[in-house]
Design a protein around this motif. Structure first.
Motif, PDB file in Angstrom:
ATOM      1  N   ALA A   1      -8.432   8.232  12.180  1.00 45.56           N
ATOM      2  CA  ALA A   1      -7.242   8.259  11.326  1.00 45.56           C
ATOM      3  C   ALA A   1      -6.782   6.840  10.991  1.00 45.56           C
ATOM      4  N   GLU A   2      -6.841   5.935  11.956  1.00 44.58           N
ATOM      5  CA  GLU A   2      -6.464   4.545  11.693  1.00 44.58           C
ATOM      6  C   GLU A   2      -7.305   3.969  10.559  1.00 44.58           C
ATOM      7  N   LYS A   3      -8.607   4.173  10.642  1.00 42.29           N
ATOM      8  CA  LYS A   3      -9.516   3.610   9.647  1.00 42.29           C
ATOM      9  C   LYS A   3      -9.321   4.255   8.274  1.00 42.29           C
ATOM     10  N   LYS A   4      -9.197   5.574   8.248  1.00 41.82           N
ATOM     11  CA  LYS A   4      -9.094   6.268   6.966  1.00 41.82           C
ATOM     12  C   LYS A   4      -7.766   5.960   6.269  1.00 41.82           C
ATOM     13  N   VAL A   5      -6.653   6.015   7.021  1.00 44.68           N
ATOM     14  CA  VAL A   5      -5.344   5.777   6.403  1.00 44.68           C
ATOM     15  C   VAL A   5      -5.251   4.344   5.889  1.00 44.68           C
ATOM     16  N   THR A   6      -5.738   3.394   6.670  1.00 44.46           N
ATOM     17  CA  THR A   6      -5.710   1.994   6.229  1.00 44.46           C
ATOM     18  C   THR A   6      -6.519   1.814   4.956  1.00 44.46           C
ATOM     19  N   GLU A   7      -7.680   2.454   4.891  1.00 43.36           N
ATOM     20  CA  GLU A   7      -8.545   2.354   3.706  1.00 43.36           C
ATOM     21  C   GLU A   7      -7.899   3.013   2.499  1.00 43.36           C
ATOM     22  N   ASP A   8      -7.308   4.200   2.688  1.00 44.46           N
ATOM     23  CA  ASP A   8      -6.709   4.925   1.565  1.00 44.46           C
ATOM     24  C   ASP A   8      -5.472   4.203   1.019  1.00 44.46           C
ATOM     25  N   ILE A   9      -4.660   3.622   1.904  1.00 46.17           N
ATOM     26  CA  ILE A   9      -3.482   2.892   1.430  1.00 46.17           C
ATOM     27  C   ILE A   9      -3.909   1.654   0.656  1.00 46.17           C
ATOM     28  N   GLY A  10      -4.980   1.011   1.110  1.00 43.00           N
ATOM     29  CA  GLY A  10      -5.472  -0.176   0.415  1.00 43.00           C
ATOM     30  C   GLY A  10      -6.003   0.114  -0.971  1.00 43.00           C
ATOM     31  N   LYS A  11      -6.378   1.352  -1.232  1.00 43.70           N
ATOM     32  CA  LYS A  11      -6.918   1.722  -2.543  1.00 43.70           C
ATOM     33  C   LYS A  11      -5.826   2.076  -3.553  1.00 43.70           C
ATOM     34  N   LEU A  12      -4.563   2.194  -3.105  1.00 40.10           N
ATOM     35  CA  LEU A  12      -3.495   2.554  -4.037  1.00 40.10           C
ATOM     36  C   LEU A  12      -3.279   1.431  -5.054  1.00 40.10           C
ATOM     37  N   PRO A  13      -3.106   1.783  -6.342  1.00 37.60           N
ATOM     38  CA  PRO A  13      -2.962   0.740  -7.383  1.00 37.60           C
ATOM     39  C   PRO A  13      -1.761  -0.163  -7.162  1.00 37.60           C
ATOM     40  N   THR A  14      -0.584   0.428  -6.895  1.00 41.32           N
ATOM     41  CA  THR A  14       0.634  -0.368  -6.763  1.00 41.32           C
ATOM     42  C   THR A  14       1.322  -0.203  -5.418  1.00 41.32           C
ATOM     43  N   GLY A  15       1.039   0.896  -4.713  1.00 41.19           N
ATOM     44  CA  GLY A  15       1.712   1.137  -3.448  1.00 41.19           C
ATOM     45  C   GLY A  15       3.142   1.588  -3.607  1.00 41.19           C
ATOM     46  N   SER A  16       3.476   2.199  -4.744  1.00 41.94           N
ATOM     47  CA  SER A  16       4.838   2.660  -4.984  1.00 41.94           C
ATOM     48  C   SER A  16       5.166   3.859  -4.091  1.00 41.94           C
ATOM     49  N   LYS A  17       6.436   4.212  -4.050  1.00 41.37           N
ATOM     50  CA  LYS A  17       6.872   5.343  -3.244  1.00 41.37           C
ATOM     51  C   LYS A  17       6.209   6.635  -3.699  1.00 41.37           C
ATOM     52  N   GLU A  18       6.042   6.782  -5.014  1.00 46.48           N
ATOM     53  CA  GLU A  18       5.424   7.996  -5.531  1.00 46.48           C
ATOM     54  C   GLU A  18       3.971   8.101  -5.086  1.00 46.48           C
ATOM     55  N   GLU A  19       3.237   6.978  -5.143  1.00 46.64           N
ATOM     56  CA  GLU A  19       1.836   6.993  -4.729  1.00 46.64           C
ATOM     57  C   GLU A  19       1.709   7.254  -3.224  1.00 46.64           C
ATOM     58  N   LEU A  20       2.596   6.672  -2.442  1.00 46.20           N
ATOM     59  CA  LEU A  20       2.553   6.893  -0.994  1.00 46.20           C
ATOM     60  C   LEU A  20       2.853   8.348  -0.648  1.00 46.20           C
ATOM     61  N   ALA A  21       3.827   8.938  -1.354  1.00 49.94           N
ATOM     62  CA  ALA A  21       4.163  10.336  -1.099  1.00 49.94           C
ATOM     63  C   ALA A  21       2.990  11.256  -1.457  1.00 49.94           C
ATOM     64  N   ALA A  22       2.306  10.949  -2.555  1.00 51.29           N
ATOM     65  CA  ALA A  22       1.151  11.752  -2.951  1.00 51.29           C
ATOM     66  C   ALA A  22       0.016  11.611  -1.935  1.00 51.29           C
ATOM     67  N   LEU A  23      -0.185  10.416  -1.408  1.00 50.22           N
ATOM     68  CA  LEU A  23      -1.235  10.213  -0.411  1.00 50.22           C
ATOM     69  C   LEU A  23      -0.916  10.967   0.876  1.00 50.22           C
ATOM     70  N   ARG A  24       0.322  10.951   1.278  1.00 46.52           N
ATOM     71  CA  ARG A  24       0.697  11.682   2.496  1.00 46.52           C
ATOM     72  C   ARG A  24       0.429  13.170   2.352  1.00 46.52           C
ATOM     73  N   SER A  25       0.759  13.717   1.168  1.00 44.58           N
ATOM     74  CA  SER A  25       0.499  15.133   0.914  1.00 44.58           C
ATOM     75  C   SER A  25      -1.003  15.422   0.925  1.00 44.58           C
ATOM     76  N   LYS A  26      -1.787  14.511   0.382  1.00 47.44           N
ATOM     77  CA  LYS A  26      -3.239  14.692   0.352  1.00 47.44           C
ATOM     78  C   LYS A  26      -3.829  14.675   1.767  1.00 47.44           C
ATOM     79  N   LEU A  27      -3.327  13.774   2.618  1.00 48.78           N
ATOM     80  CA  LEU A  27      -3.836  13.684   3.992  1.00 48.78           C
ATOM     81  C   LEU A  27      -3.504  14.939   4.792  1.00 48.78           C
TER      82      LEU A  27
END
Length: 706
Positions: free
Chosen positions: A218-244
Motif C-alpha cells: 500500500a505504501e508503494k502503490k499510494v505513493t506512486e498513484d499520488i505522484g501521477k496526479l496532474p495537479t494534486g487538487s482536492k478533487e483529484e485526491l478525493a477521486a483517487l481515494r474513492s478508486k483505492l
C-alpha cells in the motif's frame, strides 16, 4: 631488597638514571627455564632469576593473580635507605632483611610443571579428517542466535518467507519486529508484493506476514498513484481515494485507504517544517547558545545573558514543596521518583493525584484568570509511567509533547536521570494497560526526516496526540525555526476533528509538555507555544518575557533553564510574525481576528507590540497610483499585471517596495517572491533582482532591536 621492585615497569624511575659502564669481564650467560640471559654480577643474576620465575607465560599463572611474595612489594618512602647521589644500582648493598627474603625464596620448591596427562583428550576424528558432527536437534531452540536487526536482506520473497517461518524476525520480547520486516520488504518491487492469488510468492507466505506485506504494498502503490496526479487538487485526491477503496475485493482496499489517509495527514503535519526555509535566515545567528557558542557573543548578547542571570536570581522561591520526612513527601518520592534534587515540585500546583503522584506542575504565564494553564512535567520512566498515564487521563489532556534527544528516548541502557520512555505500546493497533488506564496506539506518523514522531493514541477511549521531538539536545536552545514549526504543528493537531469534536475541546484542556527534568526545554516550548496561540487569536505578540517567566516560576523552578534558551526566545519574539506567517500559511491555519492593517500606533509598547500594525502613514510618500503598505498589497498588484502597464517596469516596482516600512512585511515579501520563483523558474532572474530591491529597502528601515 627494600627500595627495589624487580617487577616494576618503571625501574629507572625508582632511582636516578645513571650511565652504566660496560663490565664485560664479569658478564656471563645463564640459562633458566629455557630462557637465556646475560648478567654481570650475582645480584643481577638473582634478579633475573626471580623475574623469570614470576613470568606468567612460563608457569601458566594469570597476570592478574593476586599472589603475594615477601620480596615483591611496594616500599614505603621511609623504608628506603638514604643513598649517596650518583650511586649505581649494581653497587648498592643488600640489607639483612633482604638477604633473609632472598634465602627463603631460593630454598622454596619450584612449582610443578604442567602434567601432560591432565590435559583433555583430543576429540576423535574420522578417517577423512572431518570434524565430528553434532547430534541433531530434537526441538527448535526458544531463542534465535541471530537478532532481527542483523538479518541479511533476503534476495527473494521466498527467502523472506523462510526467515519469517523460522522466527528470525522475532525479537527478545517474543514479538515480530515489524520495522525490520518492512525494511526488508521495501527492497522488493511493487509487483512482487501484489496481494493477489495469481502471485504465487505472496500466496505461499505465512498468514501472519501477509498483513505486513499488504501494508508495504500500500505504501508503494499510494505513493506512486499520488505522484501521477496532474495537479494534486482536492478533487483529484478525493477521486483517487474513492478508486483505492474499490481496487480490491478483500481487506487490501481498506489498507490502501488507510495508507492514503496516513500519507495525507503526514503531508499536512510536515507542511510547517517544509516552510522553515522561508523564515528569516539570520534567526539562528541571533539565537546564539551561550553553552555551545559557535562564535564570540556580541555585547548585546552578553547583556541578554547578564539580564537572564539577574532575573533568575530574582525568581520566586518555592516554599510549599514535598518534604521528604512527611508521609505525603514519602508517597511523592516513591511514586513520582524525582530525577534531580535541585528541582522541587510545588504541592498546590502538582498535576498528579495523591494515588498517582507525578513530578509535574500546572504553570501560568499571566495573571489572566481565563488562561488555560499547561503542565510542565518530568519525563516518565519505566517505574512511574503508570502515574504519567493517569495524569494524562485525569486532566483530560488531548495533546502532549515530549522533548528529548534520540539517545534519551527508550534507550537500551537505562539511566534513571537521563532517559524517558514512550507512552503506549510499540506497534500500531496494540494496547497497553497502565494500572487501569488503557492506552492504544491507533496510528503513527513521522515528519522532519523522522526527527518528529506523532503517536495517535486512545487513552481510555479518548483521542490523544503525543508528539516526540528527538532533535533537541538537553541544556541547548535548539533550532529556533524548528521550535516555531513545532508550535504550529501542535496548533494543527488541536484542530483535528477527533479532538475538536470532543466534549472537552483541546483549547480548554491543558497541554502536557515534558523533557527530562521538565524545566529547560519544557519551559522554552511552553512559552513559545503560548505566544503562537495568542498570535493565531488576534495577531499580537508579547515581547516582554520576564513577567511570564516569573509567573511560571511561582510553580515550576528553573522554568527556561539556560541563558541560551532565554536568548532563543528573545530572538524569536523580536520577529515572531516574520517567523510564524510562512509556517501558518503552509499549515493551512489563519489568524482569527487579524489586526487592522490601517491602524496607526504612535506609541510602541515593549510589552504588547502589534508588529503587523506598526506602520505610521505619515512615513509613506504619496504617489498618484497610491502607495502600498503590506506585502499582500504589493503581491496583489504584481499578480494583477499592474506593473506591466507602467512605462518603466522596474522603477514602478522599486517605488512601491520603497513604501513598505515594516521589516516584518518586507521579510514576508521576500518569502512570497521566493514562492513565485519556485512556481515559475523561468522568472528566476527577475525574482532575484526584485529580492535585491527588497533587501535594500529592508536595510534602510531596519532599526535597533529589529
Amino acid at each position: 631488597m627494600n627500595g627495589f621492585d624487580p617487577k616494576s615497569s618503571n625501574v629507572s624511575g625508582q632511582y636516578q638514571q645513571q650511565n652504566q659502564p660496560q663490565t664485560a669481564d664479569n658478564a656471563r650467560e645463564i640459562n633458566i627455564g629455557g630462557k637465556k640471559a646475560r648478567v654481570s654480577s650475582p645480584k643481577q643474576w638473582l634478579r633475573k632469576f626471580i623475574s623469570i620465575l614470576f613470568s606468567p607465560s612460563k608457569w601458566g599463572r594469570s597476570s592478574k593473580a593476586s599472589t603475594t611474595s615477601p620480596i615483591r612489594h611496594t616500599p614505603k618512602p621511609q623504608d628506603q635507605p638514604a643513598k649517596a647521589p650518583g650511586t649505581p644500582i649494581r653497587e648498592r648493598t643488600v640489607s639483612a632483611a633482604e638477604a633473609d627474603d632472598i634465602a627463603s625464596f631460593i630454598n622454596r620448591p619450584l612449582p610443578p610443571t604442567p602434567d601432560e596427562s591432565s590435559k583433555p583428550d583430543v576429540p576423535p576424528r574420522s578417517a577423512q579428517g572431518s570434524k565430528p558432527q553434532p547430534a541433531p536437534r530434537t526441538q527448535k531452540p526458544e531463542t534465535q542466535n541471530t537478532k532481527p536487526a542483523n538479518l541479511p536482506q533476503p534476495d527473494s520473497l521466498k527467502a523472506f518467507s523462510n526467515h519469517f517461518k523460522q522466527g528470525n524476525y522475532t525479537g527478545s520480547d517474543k514479538k515480530t519486529d515489524q520495522n525490520v520486516v518492512k525494511q526488508h520488504l521495501r527492497h522488493f518491487a511493487k509487483a512482487d508484493l501484489r496481494p493477489v492469488n495469481s502471485n504465487e510468492a505472496y500466496k505461499s507466505l505465512p498468514p501472519d506476514s501477509k498483513r505486513l506485506v499488504q501494508e508495504v504494498y500500500a505504501e508503494k502503490k499510494v505513493t506512486e498513484d499520488i505522484g501521477k496526479l496532474p495537479t494534486g487538487s482536492k478533487e483529484e485526491l478525493a477521486a483517487l481515494r474513492s478508486k483505492l477503496s474499490k481496487a480490491y475485493k478483500n481487506e487490501t482496499s481498506d489498507i490502501l485507504v488507510k495508507e492514503f489517509d496516513r500519507q495525507q495527514f503526514t503531508a499536512k503535519c510536515s507542511s510547517a517544517y517544509l516552510a522553515i526555509d522561508q523564515t528569516p535566515h539570520e534567526l539562528q545567528e541571533e539565537a546564539i547558545d551561550f553553552s555551545f557558542p559557535k562564535r564570540a557573543p556580541t555585547e548585546e548578547e552578553l547583556e541578554v545573558k547578564e539580564h537572564f542571570n539577574n532575573q533568575r536570581a530574582k525568581s520566586p522561591k518555592l516554599t510549599n514543596t514535598f518534604k521528604k520526612e512527611t508521609p505525603e513527601g514519602k508517597a511523592f518520592i516513591s511514586q513520582a521518583i524525582p530525577k534531580y534534587r535541585d528541582i522541587p515540585c510545588d504541592i498546590e500546583s502538582c498535576a498528579g493525584s495523591k494515588e498517582h503522584y507525578v513530578h509535574a506542575n500546572y504553570v501560568r504565564l499571566s495573571d489572566n484568570p481565563a488562561e488555560i494553564p499547561d503542565i510542565a512535567s518530568q519525563g516518565p520512566t519505566e517505574k512511574n509511567i503508570d502515574h504519567f498515564a493517569h495524569m494524562i487521563n485525569d486532566t483530560d489532556s488531548r495533546v502532549s509533547v515530549c522533548l528529548v534527544s534520540k539517545n534519551e528516548l527508550d534507550p537500551e541502557k537505562l539511566n534513571q536521570k537521563k532517559y524517558t520512555v514512550s507512552l503506549g505500546p510499540k506497534w500500531v493497533g496494540e494496547e497497553r494497560n497502565y494500572d487501569g488506564v488503557t492506552v492504544k496506539l491507533a496510528d503513527q506518523y513521522f515528519v522532519d526526516n523522522n526527527k518528529v514522531r506523532i503517536d495517535k493514541l486512545e487513552v481510555n477511549g479518548k483521542a490523544h496526540f503525543r508528539v516526540y521531538d528527538t532533535g533537541w539536545e538537553d541544556h541547548t536552545s535548539g533550532t529556533p525555526s524548528r521550535l516555531a514549526a513545532l508550535s504550529v504543528l501542535v496548533e494543527q493537531l488541536k484542530h483535528e476533528p477527533e479532538l475538536s469534536g470532543s466534549e472537552n475541546s483541546p483549547m480548554n484542556s491543558p497541554m502536557v509538555v515534558n523533557c527530562n527534568a521538565g524545566v529547560g526545554r519544557t519551559g522554552t516550548f511552553i512559552t513559545l507555544s503560548k505566544s503562537t496561540r495568542a498570535y493565531l487569536q488576534d495577531g499580537t505578540v508579547n515581547n516582554n518575557l520576564d513577567p511570564s517567566l516569573h509567573k511560571a516560576r511561582e510553580t515550576r523552578k528553573a522554568f527556561v533553564q539556560t541563558a541560551g534558551q532565554y536568548n532563543a526566545l528573545k530572538a524569536l519574539h523580536k520577529q515572531l510574525p516574520a517567523v510564524l506567517n510562512p509556517l501558518i500559511e503552509a499549515a493551512g491555519l489563519e489568524i482569527k481576528n487579524p489586526p487592522d492593517q490601517n491602524a496607526t500606533i504612535t506609541e510602541i509598547d515593549d510589552t504588547y507590540a502589534n508588529f503587523e500594525a506598526v506602520h505610521p502613514k505619515s512615513q509613506a510618500p504619496a504617489r498618484e497610483s497610491g502607495p502600498v503598505s503590506t506585502a499582500k498589497e504589493f503581491m496583489q498588484r504584481f499578480d494583477s499585471g499592474h506593473y506591466n502597464d507602467q512605462p518603466d517596469y522596474w522603477n514602478a516596482v522599486q517605488q512601491d517596495i520603497s513604501t513598505i516600512y515594516t521589516p516584518v512585511e518586507l521579510k514576508t515579501l521576500t518569502s512570497n517572491i521566493r514562492d513565485f520563483a519556485n512556481s515559475n523558474p523561468e522568472y528566476q532572474e527577475q525574482a532575484d533582482y526584485m529580492l535585491s530591491l527588497v533587501n535594500t529597502q529592508l536595510k534602510s528601515v531596519a532599526g535597533p532591536g529589529r
